[in-house]
Design a protein around this motif. Sequence first.
Motif, PDB file in Angstrom:
ATOM      1  N   ASN A 100      28.944  40.654  39.745  1.00 47.54           N
ATOM      2  CA  ASN A 100      29.938  41.584  40.279  1.00 47.54           C
ATOM      3  C   ASN A 100      30.958  41.911  39.198  1.00 47.54           C
ATOM      4  O   ASN A 100      31.103  41.175  38.213  1.00 47.54           O
ATOM      5  CB  ASN A 100      30.605  41.023  41.545  1.00 47.54           C
ATOM      6  CG  ASN A 100      31.417  39.776  41.263  1.00 47.54           C
ATOM      7  OD1 ASN A 100      32.503  39.842  40.708  1.00 47.54           O
ATOM      8  ND2 ASN A 100      30.882  38.616  41.641  1.00 47.54           N
ATOM      9  N   GLY A 101      31.652  43.021  39.376  1.00 48.62           N
ATOM     10  CA  GLY A 101      32.587  43.493  38.360  1.00 48.62           C
ATOM     11  C   GLY A 101      33.811  42.619  38.179  1.00 48.62           C
ATOM     12  O   GLY A 101      34.332  42.500  37.071  1.00 48.62           O
ATOM     13  N   ASP A 102      34.275  42.012  39.266  1.00 47.69           N
ATOM     14  CA  ASP A 102      35.466  41.171  39.185  1.00 47.69           C
ATOM     15  C   ASP A 102      35.237  39.982  38.250  1.00 47.69           C
ATOM     16  O   ASP A 102      36.039  39.701  37.356  1.00 47.69           O
ATOM     17  CB  ASP A 102      35.858  40.674  40.585  1.00 47.69           C
ATOM     18  CG  ASP A 102      35.934  41.789  41.609  1.00 47.69           C
ATOM     19  OD1 ASP A 102      36.814  42.646  41.471  1.00 47.69           O
ATOM     20  OD2 ASP A 102      35.101  41.807  42.525  1.00 47.69           O
ATOM     21  N   GLU A 103      34.126  39.298  38.468  1.00 46.96           N
ATOM     22  CA  GLU A 103      33.789  38.149  37.631  1.00 46.96           C
ATOM     23  C   GLU A 103      33.489  38.583  36.201  1.00 46.96           C
ATOM     24  O   GLU A 103      33.807  37.885  35.243  1.00 46.96           O
ATOM     25  CB  GLU A 103      32.589  37.402  38.228  1.00 46.96           C
ATOM     26  CG  GLU A 103      32.219  36.141  37.493  1.00 46.96           C
ATOM     27  CD  GLU A 103      33.178  34.980  37.709  1.00 46.96           C
ATOM     28  OE1 GLU A 103      33.004  33.955  37.037  1.00 46.96           O
ATOM     29  OE2 GLU A 103      34.098  35.080  38.532  1.00 46.96           O
ATOM     30  N   ALA A 104      32.899  39.766  36.049  1.00 46.06           N
ATOM     31  CA  ALA A 104      32.570  40.282  34.715  1.00 46.06           C
ATOM     32  C   ALA A 104      33.817  40.398  33.845  1.00 46.06           C
ATOM     33  O   ALA A 104      33.800  40.038  32.664  1.00 46.06           O
ATOM     34  CB  ALA A 104      31.881  41.642  34.830  1.00 46.06           C
ATOM     35  N   ILE A 105      34.896  40.887  34.426  1.00 44.21           N
ATOM     36  CA  ILE A 105      36.140  41.039  33.652  1.00 44.21           C
ATOM     37  C   ILE A 105      36.677  39.685  33.236  1.00 44.21           C
ATOM     38  O   ILE A 105      37.077  39.487  32.081  1.00 44.21           O
ATOM     39  CB  ILE A 105      37.170  41.857  34.455  1.00 44.21           C
ATOM     40  CG1 ILE A 105      36.728  43.325  34.482  1.00 44.21           C
ATOM     41  CG2 ILE A 105      38.567  41.714  33.846  1.00 44.21           C
ATOM     42  CD1 ILE A 105      37.584  44.227  35.333  1.00 44.21           C
ATOM     43  N   GLU A 114      29.263  46.336  44.614  1.00 40.00           N
ATOM     44  CA  GLU A 114      30.325  46.126  45.578  1.00 40.00           C
ATOM     45  C   GLU A 114      31.577  45.676  44.826  1.00 40.00           C
ATOM     46  O   GLU A 114      31.488  44.978  43.830  1.00 40.00           O
ATOM     47  CB  GLU A 114      29.903  45.022  46.555  1.00 40.00           C
ATOM     48  CG  GLU A 114      30.197  45.361  47.995  1.00 40.00           C
ATOM     49  CD  GLU A 114      29.735  44.285  48.939  1.00 40.00           C
ATOM     50  OE1 GLU A 114      30.595  43.778  49.679  1.00 40.00           O
ATOM     51  OE2 GLU A 114      28.540  43.965  48.927  1.00 40.00           O
ATOM     52  N   GLY A 115      32.749  46.075  45.297  1.00 40.81           N
ATOM     53  CA  GLY A 115      33.980  45.727  44.598  1.00 40.81           C
ATOM     54  C   GLY A 115      34.165  46.637  43.398  1.00 40.81           C
ATOM     55  O   GLY A 115      33.940  47.842  43.475  1.00 40.81           O
ATOM     56  N   PRO A 169      44.609  41.565  42.808  1.00 43.45           N
ATOM     57  CA  PRO A 169      44.289  40.140  42.712  1.00 43.45           C
ATOM     58  C   PRO A 169      43.336  39.677  43.813  1.00 43.45           C
ATOM     59  O   PRO A 169      42.484  38.829  43.575  1.00 43.45           O
ATOM     60  CB  PRO A 169      45.648  39.439  42.847  1.00 43.45           C
ATOM     61  CG  PRO A 169      46.670  40.483  42.620  1.00 43.45           C
ATOM     62  CD  PRO A 169      46.046  41.794  42.917  1.00 43.45           C
ATOM     63  N   LEU A 170      43.473  40.237  44.995  1.00 43.62           N
ATOM     64  CA  LEU A 170      42.599  39.836  46.090  1.00 43.62           C
ATOM     65  C   LEU A 170      41.142  40.227  45.790  1.00 43.62           C
ATOM     66  O   LEU A 170      40.232  39.437  46.018  1.00 43.62           O
ATOM     67  CB  LEU A 170      43.079  40.481  47.397  1.00 43.62           C
ATOM     68  CG  LEU A 170      42.548  39.886  48.688  1.00 43.62           C
ATOM     69  CD1 LEU A 170      42.813  38.396  48.764  1.00 43.62           C
ATOM     70  CD2 LEU A 170      43.179  40.593  49.877  1.00 43.62           C
ATOM     71  N   ALA A 171      40.934  41.408  45.242  1.00 40.29           N
ATOM     72  CA  ALA A 171      39.579  41.849  44.894  1.00 40.29           C
ATOM     73  C   ALA A 171      38.996  40.974  43.793  1.00 40.29           C
ATOM     74  O   ALA A 171      37.818  40.599  43.841  1.00 40.29           O
ATOM     75  CB  ALA A 171      39.589  43.309  44.461  1.00 40.29           C
ATOM     76  N   VAL A 172      39.795  40.632  42.796  1.00 42.68           N
ATOM     77  CA  VAL A 172      39.327  39.783  41.700  1.00 42.68           C
ATOM     78  C   VAL A 172      38.986  38.388  42.231  1.00 42.68           C
ATOM     79  O   VAL A 172      37.922  37.843  41.934  1.00 42.68           O
ATOM     80  CB  VAL A 172      40.377  39.705  40.570  1.00 42.68           C
ATOM     81  CG1 VAL A 172      39.970  38.681  39.520  1.00 42.68           C
ATOM     82  CG2 VAL A 172      40.575  41.076  39.934  1.00 42.68           C
ATOM     83  N   ALA A 173      39.878  37.819  43.052  1.00 42.54           N
ATOM     84  CA  ALA A 173      39.636  36.489  43.616  1.00 42.54           C
ATOM     85  C   ALA A 173      38.397  36.494  44.495  1.00 42.54           C
ATOM     86  O   ALA A 173      37.609  35.543  44.490  1.00 42.54           O
ATOM     87  CB  ALA A 173      40.854  36.019  44.401  1.00 42.54           C
ATOM     88  N   LEU A 174      38.198  37.566  45.234  1.00 46.42           N
ATOM     89  CA  LEU A 174      37.020  37.688  46.079  1.00 46.42           C
ATOM     90  C   LEU A 174      35.744  37.645  45.231  1.00 46.42           C
ATOM     91  O   LEU A 174      34.777  36.951  45.567  1.00 46.42           O
ATOM     92  CB  LEU A 174      37.100  38.992  46.865  1.00 46.42           C
ATOM     93  CG  LEU A 174      36.248  39.142  48.102  1.00 46.42           C
ATOM     94  CD1 LEU A 174      36.450  37.994  49.055  1.00 46.42           C
ATOM     95  CD2 LEU A 174      36.574  40.454  48.790  1.00 46.42           C
ATOM     96  N   GLY A 175      35.757  38.344  44.115  1.00 40.64           N
ATOM     97  CA  GLY A 175      34.612  38.315  43.203  1.00 40.64           C
ATOM     98  C   GLY A 175      34.361  36.918  42.659  1.00 40.64           C
ATOM     99  O   GLY A 175      33.213  36.484  42.521  1.00 40.64           O
ATOM    100  N   ILE A 176      35.429  36.213  42.347  1.00 37.44           N
ATOM    101  CA  ILE A 176      35.304  34.848  41.831  1.00 37.44           C
ATOM    102  C   ILE A 176      34.652  33.944  42.871  1.00 37.44           C
ATOM    103  O   ILE A 176      33.729  33.186  42.572  1.00 37.44           O
ATOM    104  CB  ILE A 176      36.685  34.289  41.422  1.00 37.44           C
ATOM    105  CG1 ILE A 176      37.243  35.084  40.248  1.00 37.44           C
ATOM    106  CG2 ILE A 176      36.603  32.802  41.105  1.00 37.44           C
ATOM    107  CD1 ILE A 176      38.712  34.845  39.993  1.00 37.44           C
TER     108      ILE A 176
END
Length: 193
Positions: A36-41, A59-60, A142-149
């Motif tokens: 996912n993109g959040d974890e990628a960053i 997604e995300g 931050p919520l989207a990034v944490a969700l990806g994590i």
Amino acid sequence: MSNKGKILVVDDDRLVLATLVHGLAQAGYAIIDADNGDEAILLARQHRPDLALLDIRMEGLSGFDVAHYLRDHLRIPFMFLSAFSDEDTLRQVKDLGALAYLVKPLDIHQIVPAVEAAFANRRAAPEPATKPSTPSLANLDPLAVALGIVMQRHDLTRTAALARLQEEARLAELTPQGWAQRLIATLEAQAGA
């Protein structure tokens, strides 16, 4: 096998991701992968890969979102892998400055030469006069990034990850937003950000 360079591979299709990771590792590249993109960053910030291969529709955060961040904050070159080749997608790929755009389905024998060409072009290009600025996740939700994590770490769907995040926030007596900010701050500290 010698390490030819470090590549971040991002695709939400786990079969595609596993195929890319295996094939590029066999070709001699060190691989960092995210679904996912959040974890990628976060992984890009921590590992500073030489190149990123990005799926576009996830997604995300999309591959376009990740590409913006890699380009603007980390100066990491990227290529797109996608099943979509409509005019709008191609225009965005060009506007972002992608090194290549490969249309799925692909096999690894098509991807490796494109990756090798990207590395050859990068070695031939002059280094930028200034260093990249220290990036911040402040401009991302931050919520989207944490969700990806949470999705990545616990192999959960977005819905299950959201439920887990909300429960952990409740147990910590924080709002989900507050818990997300704490999680990101902890990870950035661990990554030496």
